[in-house]
Design a protein around this motif. Structure first.
Motif, short mmCIF file in Angstrom:
data_model
loop_
_atom_site.label_atom_id
_atom_site.label_comp_id
_atom_site.label_asym_id
_atom_site.label_seq_id
_atom_site.Cartn_x
_atom_site.Cartn_y
_atom_site.Cartn_z
N VAL A 6 42.32 -28.39 36.28
CA VAL A 6 42.96 -28.65 37.57
C VAL A 6 42.13 -28.12 38.74
CG1 VAL A 6 45.26 -28.64 36.57
CG2 VAL A 6 44.35 -26.52 37.52
N LEU A 7 41.15 -27.27 38.44
CA LEU A 7 40.33 -26.70 39.51
C LEU A 7 39.20 -27.62 39.95
CD1 LEU A 7 39.97 -23.03 38.16
CD2 LEU A 7 41.32 -23.76 40.13
N GLU A 8 38.82 -28.55 39.08
CA GLU A 8 37.70 -29.44 39.40
C GLU A 8 38.22 -30.86 39.58
OE1 GLU A 8 33.13 -30.15 37.94
OE2 GLU A 8 34.65 -29.90 36.40
N GLU A 9 38.08 -31.37 40.77
CA GLU A 9 38.63 -32.69 41.07
C GLU A 9 37.69 -33.82 40.64
OE1 GLU A 9 39.65 -32.81 45.17
OE2 GLU A 9 41.21 -31.27 45.00
N ILE A 10 36.37 -33.57 40.68
CA ILE A 10 35.41 -34.61 40.32
C ILE A 10 35.11 -34.58 38.82
CG2 ILE A 10 34.37 -34.60 42.61
CD1 ILE A 10 32.06 -32.96 41.40
N GLN A 11 34.52 -35.65 38.32
CA GLN A 11 34.13 -35.71 36.92
C GLN A 11 32.82 -34.94 36.70
OE1 GLN A 11 33.87 -39.43 34.92
NE2 GLN A 11 36.00 -39.97 35.24
N SER A 12 32.70 -34.37 35.52
CA SER A 12 31.44 -33.76 35.09
C SER A 12 31.39 -33.83 33.57
CB SER A 12 31.33 -32.31 35.56
OG SER A 12 32.25 -31.48 34.87
N GLU A 13 30.21 -33.79 33.03
CA GLU A 13 30.10 -33.85 31.57
C GLU A 13 30.74 -32.64 30.92
OE1 GLU A 13 26.74 -34.19 28.03
OE2 GLU A 13 26.23 -34.80 30.07
N LEU A 14 30.57 -31.46 31.55
CA LEU A 14 31.19 -30.25 31.00
C LEU A 14 32.71 -30.39 31.00
CD1 LEU A 14 30.95 -27.40 29.91
CD2 LEU A 14 30.84 -26.56 32.28
N LYS A 15 33.25 -30.98 32.06
CA LYS A 15 34.70 -31.20 32.13
C LYS A 15 35.15 -32.10 30.99
CE LYS A 15 38.31 -32.69 35.39
NZ LYS A 15 38.58 -33.16 36.77
#
Length: 429
Positions: A224-233
């Motif tokens: 919930v803290l990261e709004e954008i996509q990332s591979e780690l996410k």
């Protein structure tokens, strides 16, 4: 010669002692160091109270065994921040962690600068240090000094950076997870990006050590803290799915898979497809799961093969399909064509060799089965992921298989157990 071995040494003392021990004249020392004879004489007599670092550095070339003593003496008399950073850089290149800590502490204790300013500069300097062991040493200084002076944000930042380094030590994977938990109390002093990294790495760490509740908690808080996509996410999202699967909450697994499939990374499509098949297997729907997994094994990338094989092996053993187990083993070279890089791979290899051992014992290949169980334990030992009771269970399985299924009485159960003790596979308590 004056005995100065137990005195509070100065640079003058060290030059005098080592010049005499090596039987060097001032002219000799000038030739070795490039430092002029008059400068050397003044240094040795103590008339130069604060020499330039380049001079001290040149003298260390003549007396390398006195390097640490010379640096320790020099930082006691030097207070210029830029010069001390030059000293620290030189010490780091000499790879002397304990000495680097002393120089770093001198920088922090320097009354010329404000405490938080000193911590900030050292922190950013440390981030650029290439050697992880030296970097860890400096972060230790930052955390300790920050605790002493109540600078909360650098306690938090230092602990986080220490954790990110130490979590790579698979032999102490449980211990470093516990150390990582301390950072929970300082998350208010981290930036949002730091909080994202912390929660993601702890989630993956928890999953690797089978702490599924903690994985779910850290993953859900981090996502919930990261709004954008990332591979780690995306990878954290997958660990969340697997943790719910371990809890047998398959409805939640399928719900999360619907979201996971929206990530736009190469590994996502295969991972989602394989996870859906594994979910069918976990629900006992083997008639659907087996053909799906067998098909995925033929088509999947190398990184997924071992997990698929582990799942198929487990199913085949449950349904007593020894022919299918045999066919899997014929492809071992192809399956093992992977380099162990993280705890999840070590765990998968441990699982593979455990399944192989059970299969071999079941068909009467007792010695081979024990050897493969030993291989399983050795992989799991690298991440401290086995318990002594697991060895008892396996050996009891061997004993019961021999007595109940094969009617063979020659295998020595106690001898097998003692052999594992002697191989130092675990410590008998």
């Amino acid at each position: 010669m004056v005995d100065i071995k137990h005195q509070h040494k100065t640079i003058s003392d060290i030059i005098f002692q080592f010049r005499k021990e090596k039987n060097l004249t001032y002219a000799n020392l000038e030739g070795i160091t490039g430092v002029s004879k008059p400068v050397l004489q003044k240094l040795e007599k103590g008339s130069t109270k604060r020499p330039e670092f380049k001079t001290v550095k040149a003298i260390t070339g003549a007396f390398p065994e006195a390097y640490q003593e010379l640096i320790e003496c020099y930082i006691r008399i030097e207070s210029r921040t830029e010069v001390l950073y030059e000293v620290l850089q030189d010490v780091l290149s000499s790879e002397k962690p304990s000495l680097a800590s002393k120089v770093a502490l001198r920088l922090l204790e320097n009354p010329i600068n404000e405490t938080e300013d000193s911590l900030q500069r050292l922190y950013y300097f440390t981030q650029e240090v290439g050697d992880s062991s030296l970097r860890l040493e400096l972060y230790n200084v930052i955390v300790k000094y920050s605790r002493k002076h109540g600078v909360m944000n650098y306690i938090a930042k230092g602990l986080l950076q220490k954790y990110l380094i130490e979590r790579g030590d698979f032999k102490h994977i449980d211990q470093t997870f516990q150390q990582g938990l301390e950072i929970v109390h300082y998350t208010d002093f981290l930036t949002n990006d730091e909080n994202v990294i912390y929660h993601y790495r702890m989630a993956l760490h928890a999953y690797a050590t089978k702490k599924y509740r903690e994985c779910i908690e850290f993953a859900e808080n981090g996502l919930v803290l990261e709004e954008i996509q990332s591979e780690l996410k995306a990878r954290v999202h997958l660990s969340l799915i697997h943790s719910y699967s371990a809890w047998k909450n398959y409805d939640k697994v399928e719900e999360l898979l619907d979201v996971f499939e929206k990530y736009e990374y190469d590994f996502v499509y295969e991972a989602a497809k394989i996870t859906r098949a594994i979910t069918k297997a976990r629900k006992g729907e083997y008639d659907i799961a087996i053909p799906l997994l067998e098909n995925h094994l033929e088509e999947c990338s190398k990184q997924f093969r071992l997990n698929i094989v582990d799942e198929l092996f487990e199913i085949y053993l449950k349904i007593d399909d020894m022919d299918a187990c045999s066919k899997l083993l014929e492809r071992e070279h192809e399956i093992m064509n992977t380099s162990p890089k993280d705890p999840n791979v070590y765990r998968a290899l441990g699982k593979y060799f455990r399944h192989k051992g059970y299969y071999q014992v079941s068909i009467g290949l007792i010695d081979e089965g024990v050897k493969n169980f030993v291989a399983s334990v050795q992989y799991l030992k690298r991440i401290n992921a086995f318990e002594e009771k697991d060895i008892y269970v396996f050996l009891l399985f061997i004993q019961n298989s021999i007595i109940l299924n094969m009617g063979l009485y020659g295998y020595n159960f106690n001898e097998a157990y003692n052999n594992m003790v002697q191989k130092n596979l675990f410590i008998v308590k």
